[in-house]
Scaffold this motif. Structure first.
Motif, PDB file in Angstrom:
ATOM      1  N   GLN A 346      39.915  38.226  31.326  1.00  0.00           N
ATOM      2  CA  GLN A 346      39.782  39.284  32.314  1.00  0.00           C
ATOM      3  C   GLN A 346      38.520  39.103  33.153  1.00  0.00           C
ATOM      4  O   GLN A 346      38.529  39.319  34.369  1.00  0.00           O
ATOM      5  CB  GLN A 346      39.769  40.643  31.615  1.00  0.00           C
ATOM      6  CG  GLN A 346      39.763  41.821  32.579  1.00  0.00           C
ATOM      7  CD  GLN A 346      39.859  43.134  31.853  1.00  0.00           C
ATOM      8  OE1 GLN A 346      39.864  43.158  30.629  1.00  0.00           O
ATOM      9  NE2 GLN A 346      39.924  44.214  32.599  1.00  0.00           N
ATOM     10  N   ASP A 347      37.431  38.723  32.527  1.00  0.00           N
ATOM     11  CA  ASP A 347      36.196  38.467  33.286  1.00  0.00           C
ATOM     12  C   ASP A 347      36.372  37.308  34.241  1.00  0.00           C
ATOM     13  O   ASP A 347      35.868  37.343  35.383  1.00  0.00           O
ATOM     14  CB  ASP A 347      35.051  38.180  32.312  1.00  0.00           C
ATOM     15  CG  ASP A 347      34.677  39.408  31.497  1.00  0.00           C
ATOM     16  OD1 ASP A 347      35.032  40.534  31.924  1.00  0.00           O
ATOM     17  OD2 ASP A 347      34.018  39.253  30.441  1.00  0.00           O
ATOM     18  N   ARG A 348      37.081  36.287  33.803  1.00  0.00           N
ATOM     19  CA  ARG A 348      37.303  35.141  34.686  1.00  0.00           C
ATOM     20  C   ARG A 348      38.159  35.532  35.888  1.00  0.00           C
ATOM     21  O   ARG A 348      37.899  35.116  37.024  1.00  0.00           O
ATOM     22  CB  ARG A 348      37.964  34.017  33.894  1.00  0.00           C
ATOM     23  CG  ARG A 348      38.026  32.704  34.677  1.00  0.00           C
ATOM     24  CD  ARG A 348      38.712  31.599  33.876  1.00  0.00           C
ATOM     25  NE  ARG A 348      37.991  31.341  32.641  1.00  0.00           N
ATOM     26  CZ  ARG A 348      38.485  31.556  31.421  1.00  0.00           C
ATOM     27  NH1 ARG A 348      39.706  32.070  31.293  1.00  0.00           N
ATOM     28  NH2 ARG A 348      37.776  31.288  30.346  1.00  0.00           N
ATOM     29  N   ARG A 349      39.174  36.328  35.632  1.00  0.00           N
ATOM     30  CA  ARG A 349      40.016  36.791  36.747  1.00  0.00           C
ATOM     31  C   ARG A 349      39.239  37.685  37.699  1.00  0.00           C
ATOM     32  O   ARG A 349      39.404  37.618  38.926  1.00  0.00           O
ATOM     33  CB  ARG A 349      41.221  37.546  36.196  1.00  0.00           C
ATOM     34  CG  ARG A 349      42.237  36.659  35.491  1.00  0.00           C
ATOM     35  CD  ARG A 349      43.373  37.506  34.933  1.00  0.00           C
ATOM     36  NE  ARG A 349      44.363  36.671  34.265  1.00  0.00           N
ATOM     37  CZ  ARG A 349      45.424  37.161  33.615  1.00  0.00           C
ATOM     38  NH1 ARG A 349      45.619  38.491  33.576  1.00  0.00           N
ATOM     39  NH2 ARG A 349      46.269  36.346  33.037  1.00  0.00           N
ATOM     40  N   GLU A 350      38.376  38.533  37.186  1.00  0.00           N
ATOM     41  CA  GLU A 350      37.582  39.410  38.044  1.00  0.00           C
ATOM     42  C   GLU A 350      36.624  38.608  38.910  1.00  0.00           C
ATOM     43  O   GLU A 350      36.425  38.914  40.091  1.00  0.00           O
ATOM     44  CB  GLU A 350      36.803  40.397  37.172  1.00  0.00           C
ATOM     45  CG  GLU A 350      36.011  41.435  37.936  1.00  0.00           C
ATOM     46  CD  GLU A 350      36.914  42.426  38.648  1.00  0.00           C
ATOM     47  OE1 GLU A 350      36.452  43.075  39.606  1.00  0.00           O
ATOM     48  OE2 GLU A 350      38.099  42.531  38.246  1.00  0.00           O
ATOM     49  N   ARG A 351      36.091  37.563  38.345  1.00  0.00           N
ATOM     50  CA  ARG A 351      35.175  36.726  39.121  1.00  0.00           C
ATOM     51  C   ARG A 351      35.909  36.010  40.247  1.00  0.00           C
ATOM     52  O   ARG A 351      35.420  35.915  41.375  1.00  0.00           O
ATOM     53  CB  ARG A 351      34.493  35.725  38.183  1.00  0.00           C
ATOM     54  CG  ARG A 351      33.344  34.971  38.831  1.00  0.00           C
ATOM     55  CD  ARG A 351      32.694  33.983  37.861  1.00  0.00           C
ATOM     56  NE  ARG A 351      32.285  34.633  36.635  1.00  0.00           N
ATOM     57  CZ  ARG A 351      32.845  34.434  35.441  1.00  0.00           C
ATOM     58  NH1 ARG A 351      33.875  33.592  35.350  1.00  0.00           N
ATOM     59  NH2 ARG A 351      32.407  35.047  34.369  1.00  0.00           N
ATOM     60  N   LYS A 352      37.112  35.526  39.943  1.00  0.00           N
ATOM     61  CA  LYS A 352      37.890  34.848  40.977  1.00  0.00           C
ATOM     62  C   LYS A 352      38.333  35.829  42.064  1.00  0.00           C
ATOM     63  O   LYS A 352      38.387  35.501  43.240  1.00  0.00           O
ATOM     64  CB  LYS A 352      39.103  34.179  40.340  1.00  0.00           C
ATOM     65  CG  LYS A 352      38.753  32.982  39.460  1.00  0.00           C
ATOM     66  CD  LYS A 352      40.015  32.334  38.892  1.00  0.00           C
ATOM     67  CE  LYS A 352      39.662  31.123  38.034  1.00  0.00           C
ATOM     68  NZ  LYS A 352      40.887  30.498  37.457  1.00  0.00           N
ATOM     69  N   ARG A 353      38.682  37.060  41.658  1.00  0.00           N
ATOM     70  CA  ARG A 353      39.102  38.048  42.636  1.00  0.00           C
ATOM     71  C   ARG A 353      37.969  38.379  43.599  1.00  0.00           C
ATOM     72  O   ARG A 353      38.177  38.560  44.794  1.00  0.00           O
ATOM     73  CB  ARG A 353      39.583  39.314  41.920  1.00  0.00           C
ATOM     74  CG  ARG A 353      40.186  40.360  42.862  1.00  0.00           C
ATOM     75  CD  ARG A 353      40.580  41.587  42.085  1.00  0.00           C
ATOM     76  NE  ARG A 353      39.402  42.227  41.523  1.00  0.00           N
ATOM     77  CZ  ARG A 353      38.596  43.041  42.207  1.00  0.00           C
ATOM     78  NH1 ARG A 353      38.832  43.284  43.483  1.00  0.00           N
ATOM     79  NH2 ARG A 353      37.552  43.590  41.618  1.00  0.00           N
TER      80      ARG A 353
END
Length: 451
Positions: A346-353
């Motif tokens: 989830q943190d990785r996805r938030e960073r990419k977003r």
């Protein structure tokens, strides 16, 4: 005076004779009144035991009434103690008084008082006695302190009572499928070794009353529920049918010891594993060490229980409880692994977003771009955009002017949302309810089935 003295002297002998006669009559009456002491037959060489019972006149290698109908041998037993029950060896140890009753006319003797004669074990070796043995016995012995605990009592008509004190260890087929909430039924079996039912008929002398027990018999792990007797025929293909007597007893295991040593510790370990659901998911050492500790403790409990049990190939009741508890503990460890992995994703996805939401693809550093988007950019940062082309500049200005909220409020909201994501995960919330509820439901089913 002289004549008087002579008269007295002449009367004295007659007086003494009368006194002596009266004393003799008195002692004769007393002797008739006192009971006569029976003669000691052991002092007579002609009344030895062998001669009195005519031991040397008969062949005692053969049973009584050899060639005739089967000899009836009655048996009764008094259980002195039930010493131990071993689950590992599947056996029990019992001390008992074994008594045999039969009639051997070769041992009859004449007696005016019709009283029996009692002997010790030395005479047993010279006469015939039943060859009763314990079926499925592992060890047995006759007590010999201070002498052999054997008694032989012979009545004038040839009735014989043969009693001995024996300790026997016999096998007991136990079923541990409900252990430790189980009840075990064991039996001690008596049978003639050489004589079939055509030669010797064993029977319980007084039916169910042939078995008596001491009321003080108790065991640490078991409650003795019932003693009873049965009898049946046993068949051997090479020798024939034999009478077999059974001493049956039922034991119910005390559960309190296992509640303290097994069930309560396992339950506490499961409850301790739930503590990790309330620990911050970022505290990796705390949650991992707690999970590993509970798993190793459950493994130790399972190993300790199985060490005191035989290696049976089926599942016991305690195995079901311990292994289900072990699964709950292990799942709590897997739950944190899932939480940690999903949080990382989830943190990785938030960073990419966040990276994809930036409209400027110029060479401005990522740190400065994030700073301007948060509304904390300075005048120097704004002036630094003058060197770029007009089109990216317009996009940047338009993007920055769209935000109508103050910069401080927007920053606090983003931090609050980030804290919620970091400190509490949805899996932990659900686990706090699902794990305890499932374990309580399992306990309700378990104790309702086995109790």
């Amino acid at each position: 005076m002289i004549c008087l003295r002579k008269a007295v002297q002449c009367a004295r002998p007659h007086f003494h004779l009368q006194v002596v006669e009266k004393l003799q009559i008195f002692f004769r009456k007393v002797s008739f009144a006192l009971p006569k002491k029976p003669p000691d037959v052991t002092k007579s060489r002609k009344t030895k035991t062998e001669q009195l019972l005519k031991v040397d006149d008969h062949d005692f290698t053969m049973r009584p009434a050899f060639g005739g109908p089967a000899l009836a041998v009655g048996v009764d037993v008094q259980v002195e103690s039930l010493d131990s029950i071993s689950e590992v060896d599947m056996d029990f140890t019992m001390t008992l008084y074994l008594r045999h009753y039969w009639k051997d006319e070769r041992l009859s003797f004449s007696s005016s008082t019709n009283k029996s004669m009692t002997f010790d074990g030395r005479l047993v070796k010279k006469i015939w006695v039943p060859d009763v043995f314990f079926v499925h016995s592992k060890r047995s012995f006759i007590h010999d302190t201070t002498t052999d605990n054997i008694m032989l009592r012979v009545f004038p008509d040839g009735q014989v009572l043969y009693s001995l004190r024996v300790t026997v260890t016999a096998a007991c087929n136990m079923d541990f499928s409900r252990f430790p909430l189980d009840s075990q039924t064991c039996s001690l079996e008596l049978e003639s070794y050489a004589y079939t039912d055509e030669d010797l008929m064993l029977y319980w002398k007084n039916g169910d009353e042939s078995l008596s027990t001491d009321d003080r018999i108790s065991l640490s792990q078991f409650l003795i529920q019932k003693f009873h007797t049965t009898s049946r025929l046993a068949f051997y293909s090479s020798t024939g049918w034999y009478n077999r007597l059974y001493i049956n007893f039922t034991l119910r295991r005390h559960i309190f010891f296992f509640l303290l040593q097994t069930y309560f510790p396992a339950t506490l370990m499961v409850m301790l594993s739930w503590v990790s659901f309330w620990i911050d998911r970022r505290a990796v050492p705390a949650r991992v060490s707690l999970g590993i500790t509970t798993v190793l403790t459950m493994s130790t409990i399972i190993t300790g229980v199985n060490a005191s049990m035989p290696r049976v190939s089926y599942i016991k009741a305690v195995d079901i409880y311990l292994w289900v508890s072990f699964v709950f503990v292990f799942l709590s460890v897997l739950e944190y692994a899932a939480v940690n992995y999903l949080s990382t994703v989830q943190d990785r996805r938030e960073r990419k977003r966040r990276e994809r939401s930036l409209p400027c693809t110029c060479s401005i550093s990522q740190t400065r771009t994030m700073t301007m988007l948060d509304g904390t950019y300075s005048e120097a940062d704004t002036n630094s955009l003058a060197g770029y082309t007009e089109e990216p500049m317009e996009h940047m200005v338009v993007h920055l002017s769209m935000s109508t909220e103050p910069a401080g409020i927007k920053k606090r909201k983003s931090l609050r949302a980030l804290n919620i994501i970091q400190n509490t995960h949805a899996i932990d919330k659900y686990s706090r309810m699902i794990f305890p509820g499932s374990y309580i439901f399992f306990n309700l089913i378990y104790w309702s089935v086995y109790c």
